[in-house]
Design a protein around this motif. Structure first.
Motif, PDB file in Angstrom:
ATOM      1  N   PHE A   1     -23.392   2.139  40.323  1.00 41.58           N
ATOM      2  CA  PHE A   1     -22.595   3.466  40.668  1.00 41.58           C
ATOM      3  C   PHE A   1     -21.446   3.346  41.231  1.00 41.58           C
ATOM      4  N   GLU A   2     -20.481   4.227  40.801  1.00 47.38           N
ATOM      5  CA  GLU A   2     -19.219   4.263  41.477  1.00 47.38           C
ATOM      6  C   GLU A   2     -19.004   4.840  42.931  1.00 47.38           C
ATOM      7  N   ALA A   3     -20.001   5.639  43.345  1.00 45.04           N
ATOM      8  CA  ALA A   3     -19.776   6.107  44.699  1.00 45.04           C
ATOM      9  C   ALA A   3     -21.367   6.532  45.248  1.00 45.04           C
ATOM     10  N   PHE A   4     -21.225   6.399  46.808  1.00 44.68           N
ATOM     11  CA  PHE A   4     -22.466   6.749  47.406  1.00 44.68           C
ATOM     12  C   PHE A   4     -22.052   8.071  48.014  1.00 44.68           C
ATOM     13  N   ALA A   5     -22.716   9.097  47.582  1.00 45.89           N
ATOM     14  CA  ALA A   5     -22.417  10.648  48.046  1.00 45.89           C
ATOM     15  C   ALA A   5     -23.550  11.328  48.246  1.00 45.89           C
ATOM     16  N   PRO A   6     -24.335  11.054  49.298  1.00 48.77           N
ATOM     17  CA  PRO A   6     -25.649  11.607  49.328  1.00 48.77           C
ATOM     18  C   PRO A   6     -25.731  13.200  49.654  1.00 48.77           C
ATOM     19  N   LYS A   7     -26.582  13.911  48.996  1.00 44.06           N
ATOM     20  CA  LYS A   7     -26.547  15.094  49.068  1.00 44.06           C
ATOM     21  C   LYS A   7     -27.842  15.963  49.694  1.00 44.06           C
ATOM     22  N   ALA A   8     -28.792  14.756  49.606  1.00 47.85           N
ATOM     23  CA  ALA A   8     -30.340  15.130  49.827  1.00 47.85           C
ATOM     24  C   ALA A   8     -30.798  13.914  50.514  1.00 47.85           C
ATOM     25  N   VAL A   9     -31.929  14.260  51.322  1.00 49.29           N
ATOM     26  CA  VAL A   9     -32.741  13.087  52.080  1.00 49.29           C
ATOM     27  C   VAL A   9     -34.088  13.242  51.674  1.00 49.29           C
ATOM     28  N   LEU A  10     -35.025  12.493  51.062  1.00 50.12           N
ATOM     29  CA  LEU A  10     -36.194  12.521  50.379  1.00 50.12           C
ATOM     30  C   LEU A  10     -37.175  11.837  51.416  1.00 50.12           C
TER      31      LEU A  10
ATOM     32  N   TRP B   2     -27.520   8.424  43.175  1.00 55.43           N
ATOM     33  CA  TRP B   2     -26.531   8.095  44.090  1.00 55.43           C
ATOM     34  C   TRP B   2     -26.132   9.268  45.093  1.00 55.43           C
ATOM     35  N   GLU B   3     -26.786  10.210  45.001  1.00 60.03           N
ATOM     36  CA  GLU B   3     -26.670  11.356  45.641  1.00 60.03           C
ATOM     37  C   GLU B   3     -27.948  11.623  46.452  1.00 60.03           C
ATOM     38  N   GLY B   4     -28.887  10.619  46.885  1.00 55.39           N
ATOM     39  CA  GLY B   4     -29.788  10.654  47.564  1.00 55.39           C
ATOM     40  C   GLY B   4     -30.136   9.572  48.566  1.00 55.39           C
ATOM     41  N   ILE B   5     -30.940   9.859  49.659  1.00 57.51           N
ATOM     42  CA  ILE B   5     -31.499   8.535  50.601  1.00 57.51           C
ATOM     43  C   ILE B   5     -32.858   9.123  50.944  1.00 57.51           C
ATOM     44  N   ILE B   6     -33.686   8.007  50.558  1.00 56.00           N
ATOM     45  CA  ILE B   6     -35.054   8.019  50.775  1.00 56.00           C
ATOM     46  C   ILE B   6     -35.539   7.708  52.203  1.00 56.00           C
ATOM     47  N   VAL B   7     -36.442   8.152  52.906  1.00 54.60           N
ATOM     48  CA  VAL B   7     -36.829   7.540  53.978  1.00 54.60           C
ATOM     49  C   VAL B   7     -38.443   7.430  53.846  1.00 54.60           C
TER      50      VAL B   7
END
Length: 235
Positions: free
Chosen positions: A6-15, A171-176
């Motif tokens: 991935f070229e960037a880490f730009a999270p737009k949502a948290v799952l 690359w637009e997400g974060i998982i918890v």
């Protein structure tokens, strides 16, 4: 980023997972699994239930039967057994919210990110509570349950479906997550995966599944959230 190209880490949502992440419901599930399966002659210790957490109930029962009975169960057979587990769970005390998760969600929303719930649960009594308990934070149109997928965790399908609903790329997400199989699913979906160890398993189990970060409790993640927001802004 480097591992996945991935070229960037730009999270737009948290799952968010549900059991053990939104609610302290795993102790109830663990006891229900142990007692219900014993009625059918299957052995699953309460702590062992945490190893299967996140997997669809029918799939868990099939796995246990395969291991202990050396037999393949049909969906119908496994569903009847799962109904007994669901009945016992419905008789358990109401599970409280995990301390700190509400405030964490409020921070996520305040930072302009979407909130998605991705759970392997088919417990309708608990699913129906989410919108009410997290009013203004969680909506059913951004929720994935066992009814929405063919393959449950550790297959990445639930998180892939969650990303699709949120309209984001990995690359637009974060998982918890809190469960080993959930972490495995998140990593397989190529999403930055945070494990919060709210159960009895050692951190190493979550680390071995590939968790990018591990927190001992949800309040720690809540208090560190601004660091993730800063990373997003800098990206």
């Amino acid at each position: 980023m480097e591992r996945n190209g991935f070229e960037a880490f730009a999270p737009k949502a948290v799952l968010f997972d549900m059991d053990g992440v939104l609610y302290n419901s795993m102790p109830n599930h663990a006891v229900s699994w142990h007692k219900s399966m014993a009625k059918f002659g299957l052995d699953i210790a309460p702590d062992e239930a945490y190893l299967y957490e996140g997997m669809r109930g029918v799939e868990t029962i099939k796995l246990l039967a395969r291991s202990q009975w050396h037999k393949e169960l049909s969906d119908e057979e496994a569903s009847k057994m799962y109904a007994e587990k669901s009945l016992l769970y419905s008789r358990c005390p109401v599970a409280d919210k995990i301390e700190g998760v509400q405030q964490l969600m409020e921070k996520v929303k305040a930072s302009g990110m979407k909130i998605v719930v991705v759970t392997g649960s088919g417990q309708r009594t608990l699913l129906d509570k989410i919108e009410q308990d997290f009013k203004g934070l969680v909506s059913k149109d951004l929720m994935i349950t066992s009814f929405d997928v063919v393959h449950g965790k550790p297959n990445p399908e639930p998180y892939i479906c969650g990303m699709r609903k949120a309209g984001i790329e990995p690359w637009e997400g974060i998982i918890v997550e809190n469960a080993p199989l959930g972490v495995r699913a998140g990593v397989a979906a190529r999403v930055f995966t945070i494990a919060v160890n709210t159960g009895p398993l050692p951190d190493k189990v979550l680390a071995d599944e590939g968790a990018n970060l591990i927190f001992g409790k949800m309040t720690d993640l809540r208090d560190e959230w601004e660091n993730f927001y800063e990373l997003r802004v800098k990206s």
